[in-house]
Design a protein around this motif. Structure first.
Motif, PDB file in Angstrom:
ATOM      1  N   CYS A  46       0.827  -1.217   0.000  1.00 57.35           N
ATOM      2  CA  CYS A  46       0.000   0.000   0.000  1.00 57.35           C
ATOM      3  C   CYS A  46       0.855   1.259   0.000  1.00 57.35           C
ATOM      4  O   CYS A  46       0.553   2.225  -0.721  1.00 57.35           O
ATOM      5  N   VAL A  47       1.934   1.272   0.783  1.00 55.98           N
ATOM      6  CA  VAL A  47       2.822   2.427   0.802  1.00 55.98           C
ATOM      7  C   VAL A  47       3.437   2.638  -0.577  1.00 55.98           C
ATOM      8  O   VAL A  47       3.533   3.775  -1.078  1.00 55.98           O
ATOM      9  N   ALA A  48       3.852   1.553  -1.233  1.00 58.58           N
ATOM     10  CA  ALA A  48       4.436   1.657  -2.567  1.00 58.58           C
ATOM     11  C   ALA A  48       3.420   2.184  -3.573  1.00 58.58           C
ATOM     12  O   ALA A  48       3.748   3.018  -4.439  1.00 58.58           O
ATOM     13  N   VAL A  49       2.181   1.724  -3.479  1.00 59.02           N
ATOM     14  CA  VAL A  49       1.137   2.190  -4.401  1.00 59.02           C
ATOM     15  C   VAL A  49       0.884   3.680  -4.216  1.00 59.02           C
ATOM     16  O   VAL A  49       0.781   4.438  -5.190  1.00 59.02           O
ATOM     17  N   PHE A  50       0.785   4.122  -2.964  1.00 58.66           N
ATOM     18  CA  PHE A  50       0.583   5.554  -2.710  1.00 58.66           C
ATOM     19  C   PHE A  50       1.762   6.382  -3.222  1.00 58.66           C
ATOM     20  O   PHE A  50       1.579   7.490  -3.722  1.00 58.66           O
ATOM     21  N   TYR A  51       2.947   5.853  -3.122  1.00 59.14           N
ATOM     22  CA  TYR A  51       4.135   6.551  -3.622  1.00 59.14           C
ATOM     23  C   TYR A  51       4.053   6.733  -5.131  1.00 59.14           C
ATOM     24  O   TYR A  51       4.353   7.820  -5.667  1.00 59.14           O
ATOM     25  N   LEU A  52       3.612   5.694  -5.839  1.00 56.05           N
ATOM     26  CA  LEU A  52       3.467   5.794  -7.288  1.00 56.05           C
ATOM     27  C   LEU A  52       2.341   6.755  -7.666  1.00 56.05           C
ATOM     28  O   LEU A  52       2.474   7.549  -8.608  1.00 56.05           O
ATOM     29  N   LEU A  53       1.209   6.681  -6.932  1.00 57.71           N
ATOM     30  CA  LEU A  53       0.075   7.569  -7.226  1.00 57.71           C
ATOM     31  C   LEU A  53       0.421   9.035  -7.000  1.00 57.71           C
ATOM     32  O   LEU A  53      -0.149   9.927  -7.659  1.00 57.71           O
ATOM     33  N   ARG A  54       1.351   9.311  -6.087  1.00 59.87           N
ATOM     34  CA  ARG A  54       1.761  10.702  -5.818  1.00 59.87           C
ATOM     35  C   ARG A  54       2.800  11.192  -6.810  1.00 59.87           C
ATOM     36  O   ARG A  54       3.288  12.322  -6.698  1.00 59.87           O
ATOM     37  N   GLY A  55       3.163  10.355  -7.755  1.00 61.31           N
ATOM     38  CA  GLY A  55       4.142  10.783  -8.751  1.00 61.31           C
ATOM     39  C   GLY A  55       5.581  10.633  -8.296  1.00 61.31           C
ATOM     40  O   GLY A  55       6.465  11.306  -8.820  1.00 61.31           O
ATOM     41  N   MET A  56       5.832   9.772  -7.321  1.00 62.86           N
ATOM     42  CA  MET A  56       7.178   9.498  -6.806  1.00 62.86           C
ATOM     43  C   MET A  56       7.942  10.774  -6.453  1.00 62.86           C
ATOM     44  O   MET A  56       8.979  11.091  -7.032  1.00 62.86           O
ATOM     45  N   PRO A  57       7.396  11.583  -5.508  1.00 62.37           N
ATOM     46  CA  PRO A  57       8.059  12.853  -5.158  1.00 62.37           C
ATOM     47  C   PRO A  57       9.471  12.636  -4.619  1.00 62.37           C
ATOM     48  O   PRO A  57       9.705  11.733  -3.807  1.00 62.37           O
ATOM     49  N   SER A  58      10.411  13.449  -5.047  1.00 56.98           N
ATOM     50  CA  SER A  58      11.821  13.269  -4.687  1.00 56.98           C
ATOM     51  C   SER A  58      12.114  13.643  -3.241  1.00 56.98           C
ATOM     52  O   SER A  58      13.146  13.231  -2.696  1.00 56.98           O
ATOM     53  N   ASP A  59      11.236  14.451  -2.619  1.00 56.92           N
ATOM     54  CA  ASP A  59      11.481  14.870  -1.243  1.00 56.92           C
ATOM     55  C   ASP A  59      10.739  14.003  -0.228  1.00 56.92           C
ATOM     56  O   ASP A  59      10.666  14.352   0.953  1.00 56.92           O
ATOM     57  N   SER A  60      10.198  12.875  -0.664  1.00 58.05           N
ATOM     58  CA  SER A  60       9.433  12.014   0.236  1.00 58.05           C
ATOM     59  C   SER A  60      10.347  11.050   0.974  1.00 58.05           C
ATOM     60  O   SER A  60      11.508  10.833   0.594  1.00 58.05           O
ATOM     61  N   LEU A  61       9.804  10.439   2.019  1.00 61.45           N
ATOM     62  CA  LEU A  61      10.561   9.458   2.782  1.00 61.45           C
ATOM     63  C   LEU A  61      10.868   8.232   1.934  1.00 61.45           C
ATOM     64  O   LEU A  61      11.957   7.643   2.030  1.00 61.45           O
ATOM     65  N   GLU A  62       9.912   7.850   1.057  1.00 65.74           N
ATOM     66  CA  GLU A  62      10.143   6.702   0.189  1.00 65.74           C
ATOM     67  C   GLU A  62      11.341   6.941  -0.729  1.00 65.74           C
ATOM     68  O   GLU A  62      12.184   6.053  -0.919  1.00 65.74           O
ATOM     69  N   ALA A  63      11.422   8.147  -1.303  1.00 65.59           N
ATOM     70  CA  ALA A  63      12.539   8.467  -2.195  1.00 65.59           C
ATOM     71  C   ALA A  63      13.863   8.450  -1.435  1.00 65.59           C
ATOM     72  O   ALA A  63      14.891   7.993  -1.960  1.00 65.59           O
ATOM     73  N   PHE A  64      13.839   8.931  -0.203  1.00 62.69           N
ATOM     74  CA  PHE A  64      15.054   8.921   0.616  1.00 62.69           C
ATOM     75  C   PHE A  64      15.537   7.496   0.862  1.00 62.69           C
ATOM     76  O   PHE A  64      16.728   7.196   0.746  1.00 62.69           O
ATOM     77  N   LEU A  65      14.601   6.606   1.187  1.00 67.40           N
ATOM     78  CA  LEU A  65      14.974   5.217   1.438  1.00 67.40           C
ATOM     79  C   LEU A  65      15.488   4.541   0.171  1.00 67.40           C
ATOM     80  O   LEU A  65      16.434   3.742   0.215  1.00 67.40           O
ATOM     81  N   ILE A  66      14.859   4.838  -0.961  1.00 65.10           N
ATOM     82  CA  ILE A  66      15.332   4.252  -2.226  1.00 65.10           C
ATOM     83  C   ILE A  66      16.748   4.702  -2.530  1.00 65.10           C
ATOM     84  O   ILE A  66      17.586   3.912  -2.966  1.00 65.10           O
ATOM     85  N   ARG A  67      17.030   5.978  -2.290  1.00 62.43           N
ATOM     86  CA  ARG A  67      18.396   6.475  -2.541  1.00 62.43           C
ATOM     87  C   ARG A  67      19.399   5.810  -1.615  1.00 62.43           C
ATOM     88  O   ARG A  67      20.552   5.576  -1.990  1.00 62.43           O
ATOM     89  N   LYS A  68      18.959   5.520  -0.378  1.00 67.33           N
ATOM     90  CA  LYS A  68      19.860   4.871   0.565  1.00 67.33           C
ATOM     91  C   LYS A  68      20.116   3.410   0.191  1.00 67.33           C
ATOM     92  O   LYS A  68      21.232   2.897   0.304  1.00 67.33           O
ATOM     93  N   LEU A  69      19.028   2.728  -0.226  1.00 65.57           N
ATOM     94  CA  LEU A  69      19.132   1.310  -0.526  1.00 65.57           C
ATOM     95  C   LEU A  69      19.742   1.057  -1.902  1.00 65.57           C
ATOM     96  O   LEU A  69      20.432   0.051  -2.110  1.00 65.57           O
ATOM     97  N   MET A  70      19.481   1.975  -2.842  1.00 67.38           N
ATOM     98  CA  MET A  70      20.008   1.813  -4.208  1.00 67.38           C
ATOM     99  C   MET A  70      20.684   3.101  -4.648  1.00 67.38           C
ATOM    100  O   MET A  70      20.152   3.845  -5.487  1.00 67.38           O
ATOM    101  N   PRO A  71      21.841   3.415  -4.071  1.00 67.57           N
ATOM    102  CA  PRO A  71      22.534   4.661  -4.428  1.00 67.57           C
ATOM    103  C   PRO A  71      22.936   4.688  -5.893  1.00 67.57           C
ATOM    104  O   PRO A  71      23.262   3.660  -6.485  1.00 67.57           O
TER     105      PRO A  71
END
Length: 483
Positions: free
Chosen positions: A456-481
């Motif tokens: 559900c968190v991933a779906v909401f992230y996609l629906l929001r247009g994958m904002p670069s300043d979100s917590l999800e984007a921060f975690l992705i950058r950390k996990l996949m630099p």
């Protein structure tokens, strides 16, 4: 050299490992003892703990925050801080010895006298611990903190469980605390090279600081213990033991998890608090807390029947509704801890922090009074959750206004984790599950809930247009630099 973000991640990681490894070991200890001892045994020791926590709150000096907020490394300050800790321990231990008979009369449990006498020794030992642990935290060296906590807790659990098998009484809990304090004292001087000495350097400054944070400490005690005091006075030791067990287990998966995060973030926040990054740092930390702890609280509420039946056993089944309500209550109070607690003190806003904690106390007392007037103490867990529902919006509104946060933007960032947690709860509670053994159902529901929340968190992230300043984007950058 590590970047500031790396230091933050390292600090929070080691602090989380310290706190939660200790809590997990403690939970294993509690679950074993729950099979050996009765709820009444836990209730009797809880009565003594209520009294000790009250004395601690009334004399709390807040030394760890005093050390952290001073940027300079000054041995004179460290010595004075250690001296203040020792004086507080002496005062608390003396009061425990003097007031033990009156506490026993208040709770109508004469066994409390000898228990409190033993725990007075614990307080003295803890007050004499090396202040090197605070220095290490200030210097972002949480590895030593982890080692001290881990070795102390392991030693305590081994002896406590052994005593539980032997004594089958509350004395196993008491002597376990004594041993833990002895081991902690010895290790604090073995593992930390700093050697404190008696000093009154800047004692007036420490006294003023302690006086400014004392209302926060007392208010925090009221928020956390007022209901327990009432239950201890009105109910049996058996019910208090179950009440305290539900509260402790709920807090272990919600509020207690937040403590290491706060502990790891505070020294880093103290560095950037006066810069443009300070506000962004705090807002990001609050949002991260919501993403992590809302699903934990909601998830524990959903699996409470399986959790109690599997881990505590049949004699604790009546804890189920208590745990269910407390999982939500401690989740919300933990978020309020982020909003109006130690971060504000580090920022020098002690008065605001004091006002917020006392506002919560007024709401809590009003709730308890209405509950006892309209019903009885059995309804307190649900009523405390309702009081948190009233207090959280007020705390959020006040803090965001004072710190000039964008409230609407902050709340928008909370929508994905809250809705995802709600979807997870509906899946666990409403889906027709097979009639499997409770232990298997606990594992299945936890895994299904975690998967549902993540999707559900991933779906909401996609629906929001994958904002670069979100917590999800921060975690992705950390996990996949980026390479």
């Amino acid at each position: 050299m590590n970047s500031p973000k790396t230091r933050v991640a390292s600090s929070v990681g080691w602090s989380f490992l310290t706190r939660y490894s200790s809590k997990l070991i403690g939970m294993v200890n509690t679950l074993i003892l729950a099979r050996l001892l009765s709820p009444e045994d836990f209730g009797i020791v809880a009565m003594a703990s209520i009294f000790i926590n009250m004395l601690m709150a009334m004399t709390e000096a807040g030394i760890h925050l005093y050390v952290i907020r001073h940027k300079e490394d000054d041995n004179r300050i460290y010595n004075s801080a250690w001296t203040a800790n020792l004086i507080q321990a002496l005062v608390v231990a003396l009061l425990m010895l003097l007031l033990a008979p009156y506490v026993a009369d208040f709770f109508n449990q004469q066994a409390l006298v000898e228990i409190i006498y033993c725990l007075a020794l614990v307080r003295l030992l803890e007050g004499a611990k090396n202040i090197g642990i605070f220095i290490a935290q200030k210097q972002l060296n949480f590895r030593l903190d982890f080692k001290l906590s881990f070795y102390t807790k392991i030693s305590s659990v081994i002896v406590t469980v052994a005593l539980g098998f032997w004594l089958r009484s509350y004395w196993a809990l008491v002597w376990g605390q004594v041993l833990s304090a002895i081991v902690g004292l010895v290790l604090s001087y073995t593992m930390f090279s700093y050697r404190p000495a008696l000093s009154l350097y800047k004692w007036r400054d420490i006294l003023r600081y302690s006086a400014s944070t004392l209302p926060f400490s007392i208010g925090g005690f009221i928020n956390g213990q007022a209901d327990v005091i009432i239950v201890g006075r009105m109910a049996t030791a058996d019910f208090l033991g179950k009440y305290q067990m539900g509260l402790n287990l709920a807090g272990m998966f919600t509020r207690e998890l937040m403590m290491p995060v706060v502990r790891g973030l505070l020294p880093n926040f103290a560095i950037v608090k006066e810069t443009a990054e300070g506000k962004k740092f705090l807002a990001f930390a609050i949002t991260g807390a919501v993403y992590v702890f809302v699903p934990l609280g909601v998830g524990l509420n959903a699996v409470a029947p399986e959790f109690v039946a599997t881990l505590l056993g049949d004699k604790w089944l009546s804890v189920t509704p208590i745990l269910a309500w407390f999982s939500l209550y401690t989740m919300m109070t933990g978020i309020m801890m982020f909003l109006g607690g130690q971060f504000l003190i580090v920022m020098g806003r002690e008065k605001l922090s004091n006002r917020l904690v006392w506002m919560r106390s007024v709401i809590l007392f009003s709730t308890i009074f209405l509950t006892l007037y309209l019903s009885d103490y059995h309804a307190l867990p649900r009523s405390l959750f309702l009081s948190a529902c009233v207090a959280l919006p007020i705390v959020l509104l006040v803090v965001t206004r004072v710190l000039a946060f964008n409230l609407a933007q902050l709340l928008l960032q909370w929508i994905p984790p809250v809705l995802s947690a709600l979807a997870m709860w509906m899946l666990i509670r409403w889906l027709p599950w097979p009639e499997w053994p409770m232990a298997i159902m606990l594992i299945v529901k936890v895994l299904a809930g975690a998967l549902c929340y993540g999707v559900c968190v991933a779906v909401f992230y996609l629906l929001r247009g994958m904002p670069s300043d979100s917590l999800e984007a921060f975690l992705i950058r950390k996990l996949m630099p980026a390479r």
